[in-house]
Design a protein around this motif. Structure first.
Motif, PDB file in Angstrom:
ATOM      1  N   SER A 201      42.452  28.646  49.712  1.00 42.29           N
ATOM      2  CA  SER A 201      43.651  29.398  49.823  1.00 42.29           C
ATOM      3  C   SER A 201      44.663  28.692  48.775  1.00 42.29           C
ATOM      4  O   SER A 201      45.938  29.278  48.605  1.00 42.29           O
ATOM      5  CB  SER A 201      44.181  29.426  51.133  1.00 42.29           C
ATOM      6  OG  SER A 201      44.438  28.216  51.771  1.00 42.29           O
TER       7      SER A 201
ATOM      8  N   HIS B 195      43.324  36.414  51.082  1.00 38.77           N
ATOM      9  CA  HIS B 195      43.915  35.500  50.195  1.00 38.77           C
ATOM     10  C   HIS B 195      43.864  35.860  48.863  1.00 38.77           C
ATOM     11  O   HIS B 195      44.714  35.390  48.106  1.00 38.77           O
ATOM     12  CB  HIS B 195      43.221  34.250  50.446  1.00 38.77           C
ATOM     13  CG  HIS B 195      43.274  33.379  51.424  1.00 38.77           C
ATOM     14  ND1 HIS B 195      42.258  33.268  52.334  1.00 38.77           N
ATOM     15  CD2 HIS B 195      44.391  32.763  52.098  1.00 38.77           C
ATOM     16  CE1 HIS B 195      42.562  32.740  53.604  1.00 38.77           C
ATOM     17  NE2 HIS B 195      43.980  32.535  53.225  1.00 38.77           N
TER      18      HIS B 195
ATOM     19  N   ASP C  21      49.960  37.534  50.202  1.00 35.15           N
ATOM     20  CA  ASP C  21      50.689  36.284  50.332  1.00 35.15           C
ATOM     21  C   ASP C  21      51.702  36.145  51.166  1.00 35.15           C
ATOM     22  O   ASP C  21      52.075  37.018  52.046  1.00 35.15           O
ATOM     23  CB  ASP C  21      51.080  36.021  48.795  1.00 35.15           C
ATOM     24  CG  ASP C  21      52.160  36.991  48.480  1.00 35.15           C
ATOM     25  OD1 ASP C  21      53.261  36.843  48.751  1.00 35.15           O
ATOM     26  OD2 ASP C  21      51.855  37.698  47.373  1.00 35.15           O
TER      27      ASP C  21
ATOM     28  N   LEU D 126      48.237  32.658  55.119  1.00 34.14           N
ATOM     29  CA  LEU D 126      48.353  33.037  53.604  1.00 34.14           C
ATOM     30  C   LEU D 126      49.322  32.007  53.004  1.00 34.14           C
ATOM     31  O   LEU D 126      50.172  31.430  53.697  1.00 34.14           O
ATOM     32  CB  LEU D 126      49.035  34.218  53.846  1.00 34.14           C
ATOM     33  CG  LEU D 126      48.312  35.697  54.398  1.00 34.14           C
ATOM     34  CD1 LEU D 126      49.099  36.770  54.486  1.00 34.14           C
ATOM     35  CD2 LEU D 126      47.105  36.003  53.392  1.00 34.14           C
ATOM     36  N   ARG D 127      49.412  32.042  51.780  1.00 30.34           N
ATOM     37  CA  ARG D 127      49.985  30.941  50.777  1.00 30.34           C
ATOM     38  C   ARG D 127      50.897  31.627  50.043  1.00 30.34           C
ATOM     39  O   ARG D 127      51.146  33.048  50.279  1.00 30.34           O
ATOM     40  CB  ARG D 127      49.245  29.812  49.949  1.00 30.34           C
ATOM     41  CG  ARG D 127      48.041  29.440  50.709  1.00 30.34           C
ATOM     42  CD  ARG D 127      48.579  28.369  51.883  1.00 30.34           C
ATOM     43  NE  ARG D 127      47.425  27.709  52.527  1.00 30.34           N
ATOM     44  CZ  ARG D 127      47.367  26.846  53.593  1.00 30.34           C
ATOM     45  NH1 ARG D 127      48.782  26.584  53.915  1.00 30.34           N
ATOM     46  NH2 ARG D 127      46.300  26.103  53.906  1.00 30.34           N
TER      47      ARG D 127
ATOM     48  N   PRO E  24      52.670  33.265  46.480  1.00 31.55           N
ATOM     49  CA  PRO E  24      52.093  34.105  45.406  1.00 31.55           C
ATOM     50  C   PRO E  24      51.432  33.424  44.272  1.00 31.55           C
ATOM     51  O   PRO E  24      50.284  33.938  43.771  1.00 31.55           O
ATOM     52  CB  PRO E  24      53.298  35.068  44.822  1.00 31.55           C
ATOM     53  CG  PRO E  24      54.307  34.981  46.038  1.00 31.55           C
ATOM     54  CD  PRO E  24      54.092  33.712  46.584  1.00 31.55           C
TER      55      PRO E  24
ATOM     56  N   LYS F   8      47.814  32.879  45.322  1.00 33.69           N
ATOM     57  CA  LYS F   8      47.147  33.734  45.500  1.00 33.69           C
ATOM     58  C   LYS F   8      46.589  34.302  43.871  1.00 33.69           C
ATOM     59  O   LYS F   8      45.677  34.535  43.753  1.00 33.69           O
ATOM     60  CB  LYS F   8      48.064  35.379  45.775  1.00 33.69           C
ATOM     61  CG  LYS F   8      47.284  36.534  45.571  1.00 33.69           C
ATOM     62  CD  LYS F   8      48.051  37.530  46.140  1.00 33.69           C
ATOM     63  CE  LYS F   8      49.404  37.845  45.348  1.00 33.69           C
ATOM     64  NZ  LYS F   8      49.889  39.068  45.716  1.00 33.69           N
TER      65      LYS F   8
END
Length: 422
Positions: free
Chosen positions: A230, A256, A260, A278-279, A281, A284
């Motif tokens: 991720s 993922h 984001d 989620l991380r 942008p 991603k």
């Protein structure tokens, strides 16, 4: 009812390119007998399939090597999913083999518990490869199987409390095939009071755990895989290790690659709660570029079929096996991933991963359009959009993060071991 196919023709796609061909199949074994390139069936008979090469593309059947089917001998989590429903959800998503994770109420960590779960998995309509669990004080099984280690707390009780405890166990698995869920347990403990789930499991938890996993893979000569990756920083560590010659591969999930953290709000945050979270942008985008550049080896869903009620209460995990091949059409048409790369990360690499763990009746295995391989295919139409609806879901979970989403393509057919199953 599935019908048996003796021949199939159309445009086939692998990691080297596309080509026209007719394949002769063995109905008694479900394997590919012979391949005739630049030959197409003109007037198909009842046991022949001819796909229009102008409309459809035929891949060796997709494989998802990271799924939580939830069934074990306790039966406690069959309300979430079982091997039968997981198989049906997979077929619905254009997938013809999956690999199931071991964090069950009774985890398969020894020969007996693994054999019990194997017996249950064999009831599925598709082949299910089973990971054995690695936990504190476990030892390798007598049979040759892949293993999974949860470096920190996730869903279930099969995890480690420190890196020292993990290494004391991993030293017994020298040379084995081991997949790691990379989240540092001490970082998770330090951040457990943060307001949002994504802050309770920060990016540094993954990157620090990646350093340690790569150390273990190299020191103990493991065939290593890092699951559901991720973070951009962590991916750079994997790339550096690969360039160094470390035997490591990695997965990425559809969620993922598409969603984001900037998309989260108070009304949807519980649906997208998962481990790792989620991380940003930038992460991603880096993962998507990693797919295009060939550093990421598998598209794997981490399908976690928790019930709607559990998700509303804050359980981590996303149900997404039903949309695997539909997401592939987005990956190509919208995100610009080549068809060759899709064949590699969805067909060939998953097939290679499970090959050494398959019984003899599967011939040379999955993932390649070659003689002796399974006559299993995912047939896609990249130009006819599909709006995925709640009623399309086959998973017992009954929900999907892609409900109402219109994908740019559709699934034309799924053939497994020479039989049409979708």
């Amino acid at each position: 009812m599935a019908s048996t196919i003796r021949r199939i023709s159309g445009k086939f796609q692998d990691s080297k390119g596309s080509y026209l061909a007719t394949l002769d199949l063995d109905p008694s074994t479900g394997l590919i007998n012979s391949i005739h390139k630049n030959v197409l069936i003109q007037d198909p008979k009842s046991d022949e399939l001819a796909f229009d090469p102008e409309k459809y593309l035929i891949f060796s059947g997709f494989g998802d090597i990271h799924v939580h089917a939830r069934e074990d001998e306790s039966g406690k989590h069959k309300y979430k999913e079982d091997f039968q429903s997981a198989g049906l959800a997979a077929i619905n998503g254009g997938v013809i083999h999956i690999a199931d994770m071991p964090n069950n109420p009774i985890p398969p960590t020894d020969d007996r518990t693994y054999a019990k779960k194997r017996e249950l998995a064999d009831h599925s309509p598709i082949r299910i490869t089973l990971y054995a669990g690695i936990g504190p004080n476990t030892k390798p099984l007598h049979s040759h199987v892949p293993y999974k280690a949860f470096m920190g707390p996730s869903i279930g009780e099969l995890f480690f409390y420190s890196n020292e405890q993990l290494e004391n166990t991993i030293r017994h698995y020298k040379g084995c095939n081991v997949s790691f869920h990379c989240e540092d347990p001490e970082i998770l403990e330090q951040n457990q009071e943060a307001k949002y789930h994504e802050d309770r499991r920060p990016a540094i938890a993954e990157t620090l755990a990646t350093d340690f996993a790569l150390y273990l893979i190299e020191k103990y000569e493991l065939v290593g895989k890092l699951c559901h990756y991720s973070t951009e920083e962590g991916l750079q560590k994997i790339i550096a290790a690969k360039k160094k010659g470390v035997k490591v591969s990695c997965e990425v999930t559809p969620t993922h690659l598409y969603f984001d953290r900037s998309m989260l709000n108070d009304s949807n945050r519980h649906w997208f709660q998962m481990n790792p979270p989620l991380r940003g942008p930038e992460d991603k985008n880096a993962l998507l570029q990693g797919v295009k550049d060939g550093w990421i080896d598998y598209l794997a869903t981490d399908h976690a079929p928790h019930s709607i009620e559990e998700k509303l209460k804050g359980t981590s995990g996303i149900s997404q096996l039903d949309t695997y091949a539909l997401f592939v059409t987005w990956l190509h048409k919208s995100a610009g991933v080549s068809l060759e790369k899709i064949a590699e990360i969805c067909s060939e690499n998953p097939g290679s991963f499970v090959k050494e763990f398959l019984p003899k009746e599967f011939g040379n295995g999955f993932g390649k359009i070659e003689e002796g391989y399974c006559a299993s295919f995912t047939v896609l139409d990249f130009n006819t959009p599909t709006t995925f609806k709640k009623e399309d879901i086959k998973s017992k979970s009954g929900w999907s993060p892609f409900e109402g989403f219109t994908f740019p393509g559709s699934i034309r057919s799924v053939i497994h071991l020479g039989k049409t199953v979708r």
